[in-house]
Design an enzyme around this catalytic site. Structure first.
Site, PDB file in Angstrom:
ATOM      1  N   ASP A  32       2.431  -6.053  13.966  1.00 53.21           N
ATOM      2  CA  ASP A  32       3.173  -5.180  13.047  1.00 53.21           C
ATOM      3  C   ASP A  32       4.335  -4.426  13.709  1.00 53.21           C
ATOM      4  O   ASP A  32       5.161  -3.837  13.009  1.00 53.21           O
ATOM      5  CB  ASP A  32       2.234  -4.158  12.405  1.00 53.21           C
ATOM      6  CG  ASP A  32       1.562  -4.704  11.153  1.00 53.21           C
ATOM      7  OD1 ASP A  32       1.908  -5.815  10.729  1.00 53.21           O
ATOM      8  OD2 ASP A  32       0.697  -4.016  10.606  1.00 53.21           O
TER       9      ASP A  32
ATOM     10  N   ASP B  98      -3.403  -8.394   5.441  1.00 53.99           N
ATOM     11  CA  ASP B  98      -2.224  -9.250   5.278  1.00 53.99           C
ATOM     12  C   ASP B  98      -2.134 -10.285   6.398  1.00 53.99           C
ATOM     13  O   ASP B  98      -1.373 -11.253   6.295  1.00 53.99           O
ATOM     14  CB  ASP B  98      -0.930  -8.431   5.174  1.00 53.99           C
ATOM     15  CG  ASP B  98      -0.769  -7.393   6.248  1.00 53.99           C
ATOM     16  OD1 ASP B  98      -1.787  -6.838   6.714  1.00 53.99           O
ATOM     17  OD2 ASP B  98       0.377  -7.101   6.639  1.00 53.99           O
TER      18      ASP B  98
ATOM     19  N   HIS C   4       0.809  -1.229   0.000  1.00 49.88           N
ATOM     20  CA  HIS C   4       0.000   0.000   0.000  1.00 49.88           C
ATOM     21  C   HIS C   4       0.844   1.283   0.000  1.00 49.88           C
ATOM     22  O   HIS C   4       0.697   2.171   0.832  1.00 49.88           O
ATOM     23  CB  HIS C   4      -1.108   0.014   1.062  1.00 49.88           C
ATOM     24  CG  HIS C   4      -0.733  -0.222   2.492  1.00 49.88           C
ATOM     25  ND1 HIS C   4       0.277   0.437   3.126  1.00 49.88           N
ATOM     26  CD2 HIS C   4      -1.287  -1.035   3.425  1.00 49.88           C
ATOM     27  CE1 HIS C   4       0.328   0.053   4.381  1.00 49.88           C
ATOM     28  NE2 HIS C   4      -0.592  -0.851   4.586  1.00 49.88           N
TER      29      HIS C   4
ATOM     30  N   GLU D 233      -5.731  -6.139   9.784  1.00 50.80           N
ATOM     31  CA  GLU D 233      -5.393  -5.748   8.412  1.00 50.80           C
ATOM     32  C   GLU D 233      -5.278  -7.022   7.564  1.00 50.80           C
ATOM     33  O   GLU D 233      -4.894  -8.092   8.058  1.00 50.80           O
ATOM     34  CB  GLU D 233      -4.097  -4.925   8.353  1.00 50.80           C
ATOM     35  CG  GLU D 233      -3.917  -4.294   6.979  1.00 50.80           C
ATOM     36  CD  GLU D 233      -2.880  -3.167   6.915  1.00 50.80           C
ATOM     37  OE1 GLU D 233      -2.162  -2.937   7.904  1.00 50.80           O
ATOM     38  OE2 GLU D 233      -2.796  -2.531   5.843  1.00 50.80           O
TER      39      GLU D 233
ATOM     40  N   HIS E 213       5.984  -9.587  10.514  1.00 48.82           N
ATOM     41  CA  HIS E 213       6.737  -9.424   9.269  1.00 48.82           C
ATOM     42  C   HIS E 213       8.232  -9.540   9.554  1.00 48.82           C
ATOM     43  O   HIS E 213       8.745  -8.910  10.487  1.00 48.82           O
ATOM     44  CB  HIS E 213       6.510  -8.039   8.645  1.00 48.82           C
ATOM     45  CG  HIS E 213       5.096  -7.787   8.230  1.00 48.82           C
ATOM     46  ND1 HIS E 213       4.491  -8.431   7.179  1.00 48.82           N
ATOM     47  CD2 HIS E 213       4.165  -6.934   8.733  1.00 48.82           C
ATOM     48  CE1 HIS E 213       3.250  -7.995   7.053  1.00 48.82           C
ATOM     49  NE2 HIS E 213       3.020  -7.092   7.986  1.00 48.82           N
TER      50      HIS E 213
ATOM     51  N   HIS F  65      -0.455  -0.333  14.478  1.00 49.00           N
ATOM     52  CA  HIS F  65      -0.721   0.934  13.822  1.00 49.00           C
ATOM     53  C   HIS F  65      -2.179   1.091  13.423  1.00 49.00           C
ATOM     54  O   HIS F  65      -2.536   2.027  12.709  1.00 49.00           O
ATOM     55  CB  HIS F  65       0.171   1.099  12.575  1.00 49.00           C
ATOM     56  CG  HIS F  65      -0.174   0.147  11.451  1.00 49.00           C
ATOM     57  ND1 HIS F  65      -0.490   0.600  10.191  1.00 49.00           N
ATOM     58  CD2 HIS F  65      -0.313  -1.189  11.391  1.00 49.00           C
ATOM     59  CE1 HIS F  65      -0.759  -0.429   9.399  1.00 49.00           C
ATOM     60  NE2 HIS F  65      -0.653  -1.519  10.113  1.00 49.00           N
TER      61      HIS F  65
ATOM     62  N   TYR G  60      10.829   0.304   8.055  1.00 47.02           N
ATOM     63  CA  TYR G  60       9.513  -0.162   8.488  1.00 47.02           C
ATOM     64  C   TYR G  60       8.883   0.860   9.448  1.00 47.02           C
ATOM     65  O   TYR G  60       7.713   1.219   9.335  1.00 47.02           O
ATOM     66  CB  TYR G  60       9.647  -1.530   9.154  1.00 47.02           C
ATOM     67  CG  TYR G  60       8.334  -2.181   9.416  1.00 47.02           C
ATOM     68  CD1 TYR G  60       7.735  -2.984   8.450  1.00 47.02           C
ATOM     69  CD2 TYR G  60       7.659  -1.965  10.605  1.00 47.02           C
ATOM     70  CE1 TYR G  60       6.504  -3.559   8.676  1.00 47.02           C
ATOM     71  CE2 TYR G  60       6.439  -2.526  10.839  1.00 47.02           C
ATOM     72  CZ  TYR G  60       5.861  -3.330   9.874  1.00 47.02           C
ATOM     73  OH  TYR G  60       4.635  -3.885  10.107  1.00 47.02           O
TER      74      TYR G  60
ATOM     75  N   HIS H 138      -4.306  -8.482  14.757  1.00 47.47           N
ATOM     76  CA  HIS H 138      -4.428  -7.294  13.904  1.00 47.47           C
ATOM     77  C   HIS H 138      -5.271  -7.679  12.705  1.00 47.47           C
ATOM     78  O   HIS H 138      -5.012  -8.699  12.062  1.00 47.47           O
ATOM     79  CB  HIS H 138      -3.011  -6.863  13.478  1.00 47.47           C
ATOM     80  CG  HIS H 138      -2.942  -5.702  12.557  1.00 47.47           C
ATOM     81  ND1 HIS H 138      -3.879  -4.703  12.533  1.00 47.47           N
ATOM     82  CD2 HIS H 138      -2.014  -5.362  11.618  1.00 47.47           C
ATOM     83  CE1 HIS H 138      -3.530  -3.807  11.621  1.00 47.47           C
ATOM     84  NE2 HIS H 138      -2.411  -4.193  11.048  1.00 47.47           N
TER      85      HIS H 138
END
Ligand code: FEO
Length: 406
Positions: free
Chosen positions: A167, A86, A28, A84, A228, A148, A195, A82
């Site tokens: 994250d 991914d 993104h 999101e 990640h 985040h 990051y 989380h």
């Protein structure tokens, strides 16, 4: 089509069942030259628990890794740290096939998961301080709101002393080497800073508060497993990660300036060269970045602790160049703090770009050291001297600012 992929045992009871996205180049807007991983973890305790899932297209790979250890239907609990996509994109399929007894998420996680994914199962809401026994281990939860996303949380596995930090404390870095200490430290630190800059910088205040409050939670952390990139298992790497994240989030300016520009026929470039020279003459270090040779994500990383940003663009069809609009829009969204700077521009007849770059810098709360330098056609020696002087003046102001903060 099925996959023949294996889980990797990483502690006594925990397996890595994530995936490697070798080909990811744009997350993104964040330019990810080295791809990424979506880490998911299987905890083999009395209640078998899956911590996070992966991006939807990688669902089969995650399930293949799980199947190399157990029948997925034996999984009792899933934790969504989380929501999101991914990490949650594969969740509806996982719920369909695993049929877990419970799905844990934060209060905002429950809202997000239901709004995004229509899961068709009840979410067990957990908050900071809540703890769930899964046998020998407890799962403890720490809400990390806005790190985040509003839903973000950490999960801590008590006996194994693992912090699953979603994250936070990660990096976009695809590698078959799972652990941080298997990589060169400067690369890990640069990717960690990138990051931070591209994901966490807008939430620097929340990160500083978390780092300040974290010791009060009395969690004995031996491992940090982010969602990640490589996993942390050495005390010195964990301590360094906390130290670096604090330093990045403070955004204390150092004596370094970023001169960022794009150019059509080298007029703006020549102005940039003279400005950079003027700054250098004061002893302040300069990164001069032609955006066509770089990426918005590298610029954001360079800007993390730089004390100044100087941005320049020619005017094209009554606007700044699209490449500069791109990078400045991106940087404005990251809300960098504590910068001084100014705008510069060249033009042929209308010259709107100076005002537009100035507006971007003002919206980034950059303290402007002058009203901006604008040059019609090519800069002559007088204009180049003005550029040098403006750079020199900025360098001196930055030195005074940094010295007064020490
Ligand atoms: Fe890795 Fe915010 O998702």
């Amino acid at each position: 089509m099925d996959h023949f992929l294996k889980a990797v045992k990483i502690t006594d009871k925990v397996y890595w069942v994530g995936v490697i996205d070798w080909n990811l180049r744009n997350f993104h807007g964040y330019i990810t030259e080295h791809g990424s991983t979506y880490n998911a973890f299987l905890v083999l305790d009395e209640k078998i628990t899956l911590i996070d899932t992966v991006k939807a297209p990688f669902y089969d790979q995650m399930m293949a890794r799980i199947r190399s250890v157990i029948d997925p239907e034996k999984i009792d609990y899933i934790v969504s740290n989380h929501s999101e996509m991914d990490h949650s994109g594969a969740l509806p399929m996982a719920i369909r096939d695993i049929k877990p007894e419970k799905l844990f998420a934060s209060p905002n996680g429950e809202k997000n998961l239901n709004a995004q994914l229509k899961l068709g199962m009840e979410v067990t809401v957990v908050k900071t301080g809540d703890s769930v026994s899964i046998g020998q281990n407890n799962l403890s939860f720490v809400q990390t709101q806005m790190l985040h996303w509003p839903d973000s949380m950490f999960t801590y596995l008590s006996d194994e002393k693992i912090l699953f930090s979603q994250d936070a404390f990660g990096r976009h870095f695809a590698s078959s080497k799972l652990f941080y200490d298997e990589h060169e430290q400067p690369i890990m630190e640069w990717e960690g800073e990138k990051y931070f800059a591209n994901i966490l910088m807008p939430y620097s205040k929340q990160l500083l508060k978390l780092l300040a409050d974290f010791p009060k939670l009395n969690l004995d952390v031996t491992y940090i497993f982010p969602d990640h990139g490589p996993l942390l298992r050495r005390p010195e790497d964990i301590a360094r990660t906390f130290e670096l994240n604090k330093m990045w989030a403070e955004q204390k300016p150092v004596k370094r300036a970023v001169v960022l520009y794009d150019t059509m026929w080298h007029a703006t470039q020549r102005m940039a060269d003279s400005i950079a020279d003027g700054i250098s003459s004061t002893g302040v270090e300069v990164d001069e970045i032609a955006i066509q040779q770089s990426s918005r994500s590298q610029v954001a990383t360079k800007l993390t602790d730089a004390g100044a940003i100087i941005a320049g663009s020619p005017t094209l069809n009554n606007n700044l160049l699209p490449s500069m609009a791109d990078v400045l829009t991106y940087l404005r969204g990251l809300r960098p703090m504590n910068k001084i700077g100014f705008a510069f521009a060249s033009y042929g007849w209308s010259g709107e770009s100076l005002k537009q770059v100035n507006t971007y810098l003002s919206e980034m709360n950059v303290e402007l050291t002058n009203e901006g330098l604008s040059c019609k056609y090519s800069p002559d020696m007088d204009m180049l001297e003005k550029c040098f002087e403006a750079g020199r003046e900025l360098g001196l102001k930055l030195i005074a600012k940094v010295d007064s903060n020490q």
